[in-house]
Design a protein around this motif. Structure first.
Motif, PDB file in Angstrom:
ATOM      1  N   ASP A 391       0.805  -1.222   0.000  1.00 34.07           N
ATOM      2  CA  ASP A 391       0.000   0.000   0.000  1.00 34.07           C
ATOM      3  C   ASP A 391       0.838   1.271   0.000  1.00 34.07           C
ATOM      4  OD1 ASP A 391      -2.276  -1.584   0.076  1.00 34.07           O
ATOM      5  OD2 ASP A 391      -2.316  -1.615   2.270  1.00 34.07           O
ATOM      6  N   THR A 392       2.143   1.124   0.232  1.00 32.92           N
ATOM      7  CA  THR A 392       3.017   2.301   0.334  1.00 32.92           C
ATOM      8  C   THR A 392       4.094   2.236  -0.743  1.00 32.92           C
ATOM      9  OG1 THR A 392       2.663   2.355   2.725  1.00 32.92           O
ATOM     10  CG2 THR A 392       4.516   3.633   1.852  1.00 32.92           C
ATOM     11  N   ALA A 393       4.215   3.298  -1.524  1.00 27.22           N
ATOM     12  CA  ALA A 393       5.228   3.341  -2.578  1.00 27.22           C
ATOM     13  C   ALA A 393       6.556   3.807  -1.985  1.00 27.22           C
ATOM     14  CB  ALA A 393       4.793   4.270  -3.701  1.00 27.22           C
ATOM     15  N   ALA A 394       7.573   2.946  -2.048  1.00 22.33           N
ATOM     16  CA  ALA A 394       8.908   3.347  -1.588  1.00 22.33           C
ATOM     17  C   ALA A 394       9.530   4.333  -2.565  1.00 22.33           C
ATOM     18  CB  ALA A 394       9.792   2.121  -1.421  1.00 22.33           C
ATOM     19  N   LEU A 395       9.282   4.155  -3.860  1.00 26.73           N
ATOM     20  CA  LEU A 395       9.687   5.111  -4.896  1.00 26.73           C
ATOM     21  C   LEU A 395       8.466   5.393  -5.765  1.00 26.73           C
ATOM     22  CD1 LEU A 395      13.178   3.793  -6.127  1.00 26.73           C
ATOM     23  CD2 LEU A 395      12.716   5.672  -4.546  1.00 26.73           C
ATOM     24  N   GLN A 396       8.263   6.658  -6.112  1.00 29.39           N
ATOM     25  CA  GLN A 396       7.078   7.043  -6.875  1.00 29.39           C
ATOM     26  C   GLN A 396       7.506   7.849  -8.100  1.00 29.39           C
ATOM     27  OE1 GLN A 396       3.747   6.223  -6.082  1.00 29.39           O
ATOM     28  NE2 GLN A 396       3.378   7.003  -8.143  1.00 29.39           N
ATOM     29  N   ASP A 397       7.319   7.276  -9.318  1.00 29.34           N
ATOM     30  CA  ASP A 397       7.658   7.944 -10.576  1.00 29.34           C
ATOM     31  C   ASP A 397       9.052   8.573 -10.486  1.00 29.34           C
ATOM     32  OD1 ASP A 397       7.207   8.670 -13.172  1.00 29.34           O
ATOM     33  OD2 ASP A 397       6.242  10.572 -12.648  1.00 29.34           O
ATOM     34  N   PHE A 398      10.017   7.751 -10.093  1.00 31.96           N
ATOM     35  CA  PHE A 398      11.376   8.205  -9.770  1.00 31.96           C
ATOM     36  C   PHE A 398      12.252   8.143 -11.016  1.00 31.96           C
ATOM     37  CE2 PHE A 398      15.716   7.158  -8.473  1.00 31.96           C
ATOM     38  CZ  PHE A 398      15.983   8.150  -7.538  1.00 31.96           C
ATOM     39  N   THR A 399      12.913   9.238 -11.343  1.00 28.67           N
ATOM     40  CA  THR A 399      13.805   9.285 -12.502  1.00 28.67           C
ATOM     41  C   THR A 399      15.146   9.886 -12.087  1.00 28.67           C
ATOM     42  OG1 THR A 399      11.990   9.505 -14.088  1.00 28.67           O
ATOM     43  CG2 THR A 399      14.163  10.234 -14.812  1.00 28.67           C
ATOM     44  N   LEU A 400      16.211   9.169 -12.405  1.00 25.77           N
ATOM     45  CA  LEU A 400      17.559   9.635 -12.048  1.00 25.77           C
ATOM     46  C   LEU A 400      18.556   9.040 -13.035  1.00 25.77           C
ATOM     47  CD1 LEU A 400      19.555  11.050 -10.096  1.00 25.77           C
ATOM     48  CD2 LEU A 400      19.599   8.904  -8.770  1.00 25.77           C
ATOM     49  N   GLU A 401      19.360   9.895 -13.649  1.00 26.07           N
ATOM     50  CA  GLU A 401      20.416   9.453 -14.562  1.00 26.07           C
ATOM     51  C   GLU A 401      21.764   9.680 -13.897  1.00 26.07           C
ATOM     52  OE1 GLU A 401      19.873   8.045 -17.476  1.00 26.07           O
ATOM     53  OE2 GLU A 401      17.705   8.367 -17.562  1.00 26.07           O
ATOM     54  N   ILE A 402      22.568   8.633 -13.813  1.00 23.60           N
ATOM     55  CA  ILE A 402      23.883   8.707 -13.179  1.00 23.60           C
ATOM     56  C   ILE A 402      24.929   8.375 -14.230  1.00 23.60           C
ATOM     57  CG2 ILE A 402      25.359   7.815 -11.336  1.00 23.60           C
ATOM     58  CD1 ILE A 402      22.707   6.980  -9.910  1.00 23.60           C
TER      59      ILE A 402
END
Length: 620
Positions: A391-402
């Motif tokens: 029921d809980t999103a640990a990451l939500q629509d997460f975007t990261l370029e490394i």
């Protein structure tokens, strides 16, 4: 800087609305007190399959069983010869001695066959248990961390010990006893027919009366046996839990409470065992009464035949001895059945572990990561929920370029999703939406082992194993030479204390490395990561639990380790990430800010608040 600043590359499809993937929860092992699914000996098929790998030993064990059963049944025949042809026939001492020598020969054969049977049956028991433990352990190592969130490792450990011990008992003792007594019952009954058919027919009438209570009591006995084994496993799990946390128990003066808790658990185990013992005692008592009562009646009838001269003294003696052996065989079979049921329960519990499939598996056609490795990581529109917290999103629509070679620090309050980034990067989990890529390749298309071979992790606590220093260090690269190990130790500021150990690299470090201080354990973890020589370095709050002096040594080692590598740093202590190329600030599974230390401090956002709190506190 907003999260949207890191825009996915056009044309990769990740910028579109991501398709939601189902949250796949790992299998929850059957509750200890649940009624077992199997109500028969079918779970023992797993044991039979393991035994089938050793046909030679099984054949030798079977031959030994036949020899011992035949020799045992030959003893009454020998007494018949002694009485009828020795004493009753008025034979002389030499003739009597001849028949006794035959009887001694039977005893020698019985002894040799028993030794042979014991060796091969015990060998099979130990061998099968070793194979099952190895197979279960091998499968456990394939399972993703989500499985161990749903299922306690202590519960699994108890299955690997107490349940496999039951399997060993079944193979090494119970099956042998069952087969031997079955042969004795069949062979003895046949011999009884040969000696006195009418008396034997009376004996056989009792067999249905024996089978009925076995069937009635057997179902109840299997259920209570499973519960009893579960309670024993509970005791083992509690002992492991308390002993592994002994410092906390004693620090909070909870010895008395833990003693009471353990006593309650032991009493629960005893109460279940009492019910099991009561059922087995009642079943055994009823069957013995039926068997020996009928034999006594038949012996009475045979004694009358001897008095009337219709049966010889040797025949009735042999009938009495053989009847006792047959009765004992049937009585033993009733107890053996209960042991087989307990073994079936243990086998069903181990089968659960053996049949569990990993949620993170190797693709049918895995893609190959590019060579040489660059070390770039990409999170594109990732949404992830842990299987145990759907029921809980640990990451939500997460975007990261490394980018390759970049040092990125990840900061934020507890629960912001920082550690989840590491979990997804190493593909311990797959996101429900979006993609994670390594050097441009989606992780779901790659063998997890290939992904992890390109990463080196330094955890918050320098996790060490109960082994010597050398093995702990080369865990990152098992083929490393001693020269390479010492070079890594020097780079990690660990060389001095390692050379000071009593036996150098051969020094045993204690349970989980407890013979070293926290700072020394952390520097061992850094040396292990150096030996890994991976293009991507994951630092999970590597200095958060150290004192100032240890932190300085560890930080110095980390700076050398980070050279030329893509580095992700999770840190609560912001002073350790000032020099990062980029700082990512997270809150509630999203990026709320990113930039350099100076930029974020001036922005007056969440990072500035965290920095003000920490640096003001440190100055004070």
């Amino acid at each position: 800087m907003a999260q949207g600043d890191a825009t996915p590359t056009a044309g990769d499809g990740s910028g579109d609305a991501p398709a939601q993937r189902e949250i796949r929860r790992p299998t929850k092992l059957r509750r200890r007190n649940a009624e077992p699914k199997a109500r028969s000996l079918k779970p023992l098929r797993m044991v039979a399959e393991a035994l089938s790998n050793y046909p030679t030993q099984m054949a030798l064990a079977a031959i030994a069983l036949l020899i011992t059963a035949a020799a045992t049944l030959a003893i009454p025949a020998g007494f018949k010869m002694i009485i009828d042809r020795g004493f009753s026939a008025g034979g002389d001492a030499a003739d009597i001695g001849r028949w006794f020598r035959y009887l001694l020969m039977i005893v020698v054969v019985l002894a040799a066959g028993t030794a042979m049977r014991f060796y091969y049956v015990s060998w099979l028991g130990e061998r099968v248990v070793a194979d099952i433990r190895r197979r279960v352990h091998e499968n456990l190592l394939r399972l993703a961390p989500a499985f161990y969130e749903e299922n306690s490792p202590k519960e699994i450990s108890s299955r690997m010990t107490s349940d496999t011990a039951l399997i060993e008992q079944v193979v090494g003792t119970t099956v042998s006893v069952a087969l031997r007594n079955t042969l004795m019952a069949i062979g003895g009954t046949a011999y009884l027919f040969f000696l006195a058919p009418q008396l034997t027919l009376g004996l056989l009438l009792v067999i249905p009366a024996i089978i009925i209570p076995i069937t009635i009591f057997g179902k109840r006995l299997r259920a209570i046996s499973r519960t009893s084994q579960d309670r024993v496993a509970d005791v083992g799990a509690m002992v492991t839990e308390v002993l592994s946390s002994m410092k906390i128990v004693q620090a909070f003066n909870q010895e008395g409470r833990e003693t009471t808790r353990f006593a309650d658990k032991v009493e629960q185990t005893f109460d279940v065992a009492k019910r099991r013992i009561l059922i087995r005692a009642a079943m055994t008592s009823i069957i013995i009464m039926l068997v020996f009562g009928s034999i006594t009646a038949l012996m009475w009838r045979g004694a009358i035949g001897v008095a009337e001269g219709t049966i010889s003294g040797g025949t009735i003696a042999a009938f009495v001895l053989t009847g006792g052996l047959v009765a004992g065989a049937f009585g033993a079979l009733t107890e053996v059945y209960g042991d087989l049921l307990r073994g079936a329960g243990a086998a069903s519990r181990l089968s659960e572990l053996l049949e569990e499939q990993p949620t993170i598996a190797i693709p049918s056609r895995p893609e190959t990561l590019p060579t040489p490795a660059r070390g770039s990581l990409s999170f594109r529109n990732v949404t992830f929920r842990y299987p145990t917290r759907p029921d809980t999103a640990a990451l939500q629509d997460f975007t990261l370029e490394i980018e390759a070679g970049e040092t990125v620090a990840i900061v934020g309050p507890s629960g912001a999703g920082k550690s989840t980034i590491f979990q997804l990067a190493e593909r311990f989990y797959d996101p429900q939406a979006g993609t994670v890529r390594l050097d441009g390749v989606p992780l779901t298309s790659v063998d997890p082992a290939a992904i992890r071979s390109r990463m080196a992790l330094v955890p918050q606590d320098g996790v060490l194993f109960s082994a010597n220093a050398r093995d702990n260090l080369r865990y990152g690269n098992w083929q490393a030479s001693d020269a390479e190990i010492w070079e890594a130790a020097k780079a990690a500021n660990a060389e001095d204390f390692l050379r000071a150990l009593p036996e150098g690299l051969d020094t045993f470090l204690g349970e989980s490395g407890t013979r070293l201080s926290g700072g020394q354990q952390q520097r061992m973890a850094i040396a292990r990561a150096i030996l890994r020589d991976a293009p991507i370095l994951l630092l999970d709050e590597a200095t958060s639990a150290l004192d100032a002096q240890s932190e300085r040594l560890v930080q110095d080692a980390l700076e050398r380790l980070m050279i030329g590598r893509t580095t992700l740093v999770i840190a609560h202590r912001l002073a350790t990430v000032r020099a990062a190329d980029r700082i990512i600030v997270m809150e509630d599974g999203r990026i709320v800010e990113q930039g350099s230390h100076n930029t974020l401090t001036k922005a007056g956002g969440l990072y500035a608040e965290l920095a003000a709190l920490q640096f003001t506190s440190e100055a004070a």
